[in-house]
Scaffold this motif. Structure first.
Motif, mmCIF file in Angstrom:
data_model
loop_
_atom_site.group_PDB
_atom_site.id
_atom_site.type_symbol
_atom_site.label_atom_id
_atom_site.label_comp_id
_atom_site.label_asym_id
_atom_site.label_seq_id
_atom_site.Cartn_x
_atom_site.Cartn_y
_atom_site.Cartn_z
ATOM 1 N N GLY A 134 43.093 25.706 31.463
ATOM 2 C CA GLY A 134 42.350 25.729 32.711
ATOM 3 C C GLY A 134 43.058 26.469 33.832
ATOM 4 O O GLY A 134 43.664 27.518 33.633
ATOM 5 N N LYS A 135 42.994 25.876 35.035
ATOM 6 C CA LYS A 135 43.569 26.544 36.202
ATOM 7 C C LYS A 135 45.088 26.602 36.134
ATOM 8 O O LYS A 135 45.706 27.462 36.767
ATOM 9 C CB LYS A 135 43.129 25.846 37.486
ATOM 10 N N GLN A 136 45.700 25.689 35.363
ATOM 11 C CA GLN A 136 47.147 25.748 35.215
ATOM 12 C C GLN A 136 47.570 27.053 34.545
ATOM 13 O O GLN A 136 48.652 27.577 34.820
ATOM 14 C CB GLN A 136 47.649 24.559 34.399
ATOM 15 N N GLY A 290 50.334 33.576 41.981
ATOM 16 C CA GLY A 290 49.938 32.625 40.952
ATOM 17 C C GLY A 290 49.477 31.301 41.547
ATOM 18 O O GLY A 290 48.499 30.710 41.086
ATOM 19 N N LYS A 291 50.175 30.834 42.585
ATOM 20 C CA LYS A 291 49.771 29.593 43.242
ATOM 21 C C LYS A 291 48.474 29.786 44.041
ATOM 22 O O LYS A 291 47.592 28.926 44.031
ATOM 23 C CB LYS A 291 50.884 29.091 44.170
ATOM 24 N N ILE A 292 48.365 30.915 44.735
ATOM 25 C CA ILE A 292 47.139 31.204 45.490
ATOM 26 C C ILE A 292 45.944 31.249 44.535
ATOM 27 O O ILE A 292 44.844 30.783 44.858
ATOM 28 C CB ILE A 292 47.271 32.531 46.254
ATOM 29 N N ALA A 293 46.171 31.805 43.344
ATOM 30 C CA ALA A 293 45.088 31.955 42.370
ATOM 31 C C ALA A 293 44.544 30.611 41.888
ATOM 32 O O ALA A 293 43.422 30.544 41.380
ATOM 33 C CB ALA A 293 45.572 32.776 41.169
ATOM 34 N N LEU A 339 48.583 42.138 40.099
ATOM 35 C CA LEU A 339 47.561 42.670 39.201
ATOM 36 C C LEU A 339 47.504 41.875 37.909
ATOM 37 O O LEU A 339 46.448 41.373 37.503
ATOM 38 C CB LEU A 339 47.843 44.152 38.907
ATOM 39 N N TRP A 340 48.667 41.731 37.241
ATOM 40 C CA TRP A 340 48.679 41.031 35.954
ATOM 41 C C TRP A 340 48.514 39.529 36.116
ATOM 42 O O TRP A 340 47.950 38.851 35.254
ATOM 43 C CB TRP A 340 49.985 41.349 35.209
ATOM 44 N N THR A 341 48.975 38.994 37.240
ATOM 45 C CA THR A 341 48.823 37.567 37.475
ATOM 46 C C THR A 341 47.353 37.172 37.555
ATOM 47 O O THR A 341 46.966 36.073 37.161
ATOM 48 C CB THR A 341 49.542 37.166 38.777
ATOM 49 N N THR A 342 46.515 38.061 38.054
ATOM 50 C CA THR A 342 45.096 37.749 38.235
ATOM 51 C C THR A 342 44.210 38.235 37.091
ATOM 52 O O THR A 342 43.229 37.572 36.748
ATOM 53 C CB THR A 342 44.575 38.357 39.552
ATOM 54 N N THR A 343 44.526 39.376 36.483
ATOM 55 C CA THR A 343 43.603 39.930 35.487
ATOM 56 C C THR A 343 43.588 39.132 34.192
ATOM 57 O O THR A 343 42.526 38.942 33.592
ATOM 58 C CB THR A 343 43.933 41.399 35.171
ATOM 59 N N ARG A 344 44.736 38.666 33.727
ATOM 60 C CA ARG A 344 44.765 37.908 32.462
ATOM 61 C C ARG A 344 43.921 36.638 32.539
ATOM 62 O O ARG A 344 43.049 36.419 31.692
ATOM 63 C CB ARG A 344 46.214 37.599 32.049
ATOM 64 N N PRO A 345 44.140 35.764 33.548
ATOM 65 C CA PRO A 345 43.294 34.565 33.600
ATOM 66 C C PRO A 345 41.841 34.882 33.949
ATOM 67 O O PRO A 345 40.941 34.144 33.526
ATOM 68 C CB PRO A 345 43.952 33.710 34.684
#
Length: 441
Positions: A134-136, A290-293, A339-345
């Protein structure tokens, strides 16, 4: 689907440590030393690096989707990943034994190492949901990116004494100035050592029973996945937009070392300091993003990140002030981690979990295709606008450039071409829907 409260577990850290290992290769071989060794030391044209790199990306683009589909039907993601990593390390190690005049052998080994490094990424991405849910998983993705940039920094610092004989002027025992080629063996060893924890501690999860899978059926599975993008709103647009984003970013990473040396005129230690500062900022940025996401819309966050890329690339190409360049470096580092922190999830939240391998294979195909076209665009722009060629001569006269500025112009125009690619991706990305991990958990 049970999920531990804390993400600071050994399986999560082992997964993230593989990002640590991979970026040592990416930074030291792809970005920092090999291209400069070929162009600056061996005096070969840029194309002796760019074309072999493109060939390796074509091979990875052809095979990555099938490998991703196979990973969905086997319990052997770790086996594939570690096998590919070992092959990459062996090829890099043998590069050090190639005589300086045997360029064919050098670029062949580089193609092998680059292919195996990239081809293993779909298996690594698919293992994300073996350590988090999930969000984790969004935050864990950020941990992986941050770990990767720590790897970049430590990899550069540990290898620099073998190249220069010292660490920022401080003598290091048992190290002597072996030049850029001396970076190959220590890089290979570091990558292998830091890949091992994933094999030991990550317990691979299956979302359905393993099945026998043939190469032919895997490609059929990939084709089915492409058709299935219609079933999952926004997936196709996301993949297309990511293609343009990855196109620009992969090309930046590929040429940053040469750009710093040739255009900015930085010395070896200055280049390392510049990249270390940029990377350390990326580490912090990856954790923060990552935390903001975990709370923000991934779409909105990624949009802000890519507009930041556009602005940074334009300023980077337009200015010669080193004060501004030193400020831009950390900003770009944060944006790269983001970029990678957001695109993968985000991709993982657009598709079902039991098809992650297949869609991450397609995702990898998009990224590999970008690594084909982007470097070719860069090389073409640089080639056409060299001062001795008609377009370069015309542009130099039009802007009244000095000889030094005329030499730098092709690389600045190449940077601007990357900003155009990011803008194109943003245009496509506008209609990608917002995501949340609900429907496919």
């Amino acid at each position: 689907m049970a999920q531990a409260t804390s993400v600071w577990r050994k399986d999560v850290l082992a997964w993230a440590l593989f990002d640590f290992a991979g970026t040592i290769y990416s930074m030291n071989i792809v970005s920092l030393y090999l291209k400069r060794y070929i162009v600056e030391d061996l005096r070969y044209d840029d194309r002796y690096f760019d074309i072999p790199f493109v060939v390796s990306m074509i091979c990875a683009a052809i095979l990555s989707p099938a490998l991703g589909a196979i990973s969905d039907h086997t319990a052997r993601k770790k086996v594939y990943l570690l096998s590919f990593t070992l092959a990459c390390c062996i090829a890099v190690g043998f590069m050090a034994a190639v005589p300086s005049g045997v360029i064919f052998a050098l670029v062949l080994l580089f193609m092998v190492s680059s292919f195996f490094y990239v081809a293993g990424i779909p298996f690594y991405n698919a293992l994300l949901y073996s350590v988090a849910d999930g969000k984790q998983a969004r935050f864990v993705s950020g941990i992986g990116i941050a770990s990767g940039y720590v790897g970049s920094v430590l990899g550069m610092l540990l290898v620099l004494p073998f190249v220069t004989g010292s660490l920022f002027g401080i003598s290091v025992p048992f190290a002597h100035a072996g030049g850029k080629a001396a970076s190959f063996v220590p890089t290979a060893i570091l990558v292998l050592v830091f890949s091992i924890p994933l094999l030991i501690w990550v317990r691979e999860r299956q979302f359905h029973q393993p099945e026998r899978e043939t190469v032919l059926s895997a490609y059929k599975d990939v084709w089915s996945g492409l058709k299935d993008t219609k079933r999952y709103p926004g997936v196709l647009r996301f993949l297309i937009s990511d293609y343009f984003f990855e196109d620009a970013i992969a090309t930046v990473k590929l040429n940053i070392g040469l750009y710093c040396s040739f255009v900015l005129g930085l010395a070896e230690s200055q280049i390392t300091i510049f990249l270390v500062i940029s990377t350390l900022t990326a580490v912090a940025g990856s954790f923060v993003i990552g935390k903001i996401a975990e709370r923000w819309s991934l779409k909105n966050l990624l949009t802000i990140i890519m507009w930041g890329w556009v602005a940074s690339l334009v300023v980077f190409a337009a200015v010669d002030s080193m004060d501004i360049v030193w400020v831009l470096g950390p900003i770009v580092g944060v944006l790269l981690g983001g970029l990678w922190t957001t695109t993968r999830p985000m991709l993982a939240e657009l598709v079902p979990h039991d098809q992650l391998g297949r869609f991450f294979g397609i995702f990898s195909l998009s990224g590999r295709a970008a690594a084909i076209i982007g470097p070719l665009i860069w090389t073409t722009v640089v080639y056409l606008f060299q001062p001795q060629r008609p377009l370069g001569h015309w542009a130099s006269g039009l802007f009244g450039l000095s000889e030094t500025s005329a030499i730098k112009l092709p690389y600045k125009l190449a940077v601007l071409s990357l900003a155009v690619l990011v803008l194109t991706g943003l245009l496509v990305f506008r209609k990608v829907p917002h995501t949340q991990r609900l429907a496919h958990d």
